[in-house]
Design a protein around this motif. Structure first.
Motif: not given
Length: 427
Positions: A17, A21-22, A24-25, A48, A51-52, A55
């Motif tokens: 995750r 997230d990294q 995605r950013l 995303e 990750e969601r 989570r």
């Protein structure tokens, strides 16, 4: 064992995750040329969603910093005014202008059914302009050490009575969904004792007072299995290193799995549409999805004794409508309620508490005078719409505030709100 596997799976997914997230950013960074391409947006959207969906969602905030009173914006502060190991009572304290009239006190009893009390954020927000609002903020059972003892349905009733005593005279109680049964039981016990601090009114919304009426899939599942099945299949010990280590609970993730499986196609479509909104850079639609699922996927555990006693009393034995419910060896007599006004609210499309299940309270509370009772059925809403959303704000909340104003112990009579929907007095 399943709970331990669930925790281990989350721990194993944590690094993935973080990487997702990294990435995605990086793909969303406007300085990155790829972020302006269809490929970049698609990759970022997929990361995303990954990750969601993997989570663990923590407890959300109420986030109600202000409200409007008499056309004036005032600040609101959360204040814990009563505490026990399994519950905090939160007061949404308004900074009212000088000389403002005294508003009624409303105790909102949130459900202990897997979600946090923040699920009722919209309920509180709609009531704040016209009332001093308090809400039961139930504690995740896995966060309560074994040394703090047990918590069952009898304790829930005791908590409700203790909170009404703490808030003092002329308090109004609103029960949303599951707590309709223990709140009704608590009021019956207080009335039988001639308790001067019994509430002035009680509002029961989408509650399983009598699940024999128009049973839903949830009701049928409970009736088809003996209580030992639930004890053997859904009760688990809290794993280490949680504060409630070794406490027997009904895990929130199991409750969430059950709710999602009832409308699995709808959730799959929602996530597919969320992906498409992200690719199209439709920020508003994507944010609505995030807001809803940040709340919906945040779940808490219930103590095993509370869950099992509730299932057996409410869904298997139907003890309250039969007149057989017992609280600490004492029969709960709903006919003892004489001085507490009763408002019942249902949703036309409710698939959790079927139409008629909440209205059953009007039938078993036989000694409440006709002028002190009202039933309202809201068209075109499901279970969630009974206590949240635009129709709740527009149609249901004004009725609650009107009913509360009418039945305060020191209130002057006010006209009931009847426009739209279906309202009826009496049984």
């Amino acid at each position: 064992m399943y709970y331990q596997l669930y925790e281990m799976n989350h721990a194993m997914m944590a690094p993935w995750r973080a990487v997702a997230d990294q990435m995605r950013l990086a793909l969303r960074n406007p300085l990155n040329p790829i972020s302006h391409t269809y490929f970049g947006r698609t990759m970022a959207a997929g990361l995303e969603v990954f990750e969601r969906t993997t989570r663990r969602y923590g407890k959300p905030e109420f986030d109600l910093p202000e409200t409007v009173v008499d056309g004036q914006t005032v600040s609101v502060h959360e204040k814990i005014v009563w505490q026990r190991p399994f519950c905090n009572l939160i007061h949404f304290e308004r900074c009212l202008p000088a000389g403002h009239r005294r508003d009624p006190k409303i105790l909102v009893v949130a459900p202990m059914s897997g979600h946090y009390a923040t699920l009722l954020r919209g309920t509180v927000e709609a009531l704040l302009p016209g009332a001093e609002v308090y809400i039961t903020d139930w504690i995740d059972a896995r966060m309560v050490p074994l040394s703090d003892g047990a918590f069952d349905l009898d304790d829930f009733i005791d908590y409700v009575i203790a909170m009404l005593h703490a808030l003092g005279p002329d308090t109004h109680v609103v029960a949303v969904c599951q707590p309709s049964v223990p709140v009704l039981a608590a009021v019956a016990l207080m009335e039988e004792d001639n308790d001067p601090l019994s509430p002035s009114s009680m509002t029961l919304m989408g509650g399983p007072i009598d699940t024999r009426v128009n049973p839903t899939a949830v009701n049928k599942l409970a009736e088809e299995r003996p209580i030992d099945w639930f004890r053997d299949n859904v009760i688990m010990a809290v794993p280490w290193p949680q504060p409630g280590f070794m406490r027997m609970v009904y895990p929130g993730f199991l409750q969430l799995s059950g709710f999602m499986s009832m409308n699995l196609d709808r959730h799959l479509v929602a996530h597919k549409e969320f992906f498409a909104h992200l690719v199209k850079n439709d920020g508003d639609a994507a944010e609505k999805h995030r807001d809803f699922y940040d709340e919906y996927l945040a779940v808490m555990d219930m103590t095993a004794e509370f869950y099992l006693q509730t299932v057996e009393t409410v869904f298997i034995k139907h003890a309250l409508p039969k007149g057989e419910m017992v609280h600490r060896g004492r029969r709960v007599d709903t006919t003892a309620i004489r001085k507490v006004a009763l408002l019942t609210v249902e949703g036309e499309n409710d698939d959790i508490s079927g139409v008629g299940q909440t209205k059953a309270a009007q039938t078993i509370c036989t000694n409440i005078p006709e002028g002190m009772r009202l039933h309202y059925m809201q068209p075109d809403v499901g279970h969630y719409g009974v206590f949240n959303g635009s129709r709740f704000r527009r149609e249901i909340a004004p009725r609650i505030l009107s009913f509360v104003a009418e039945h305060g112990r020191n209130a002057r009579p006010v006209p009931r709100v009847i426009k739209g929907g279906k309202a009826a007095g009496g049984k």
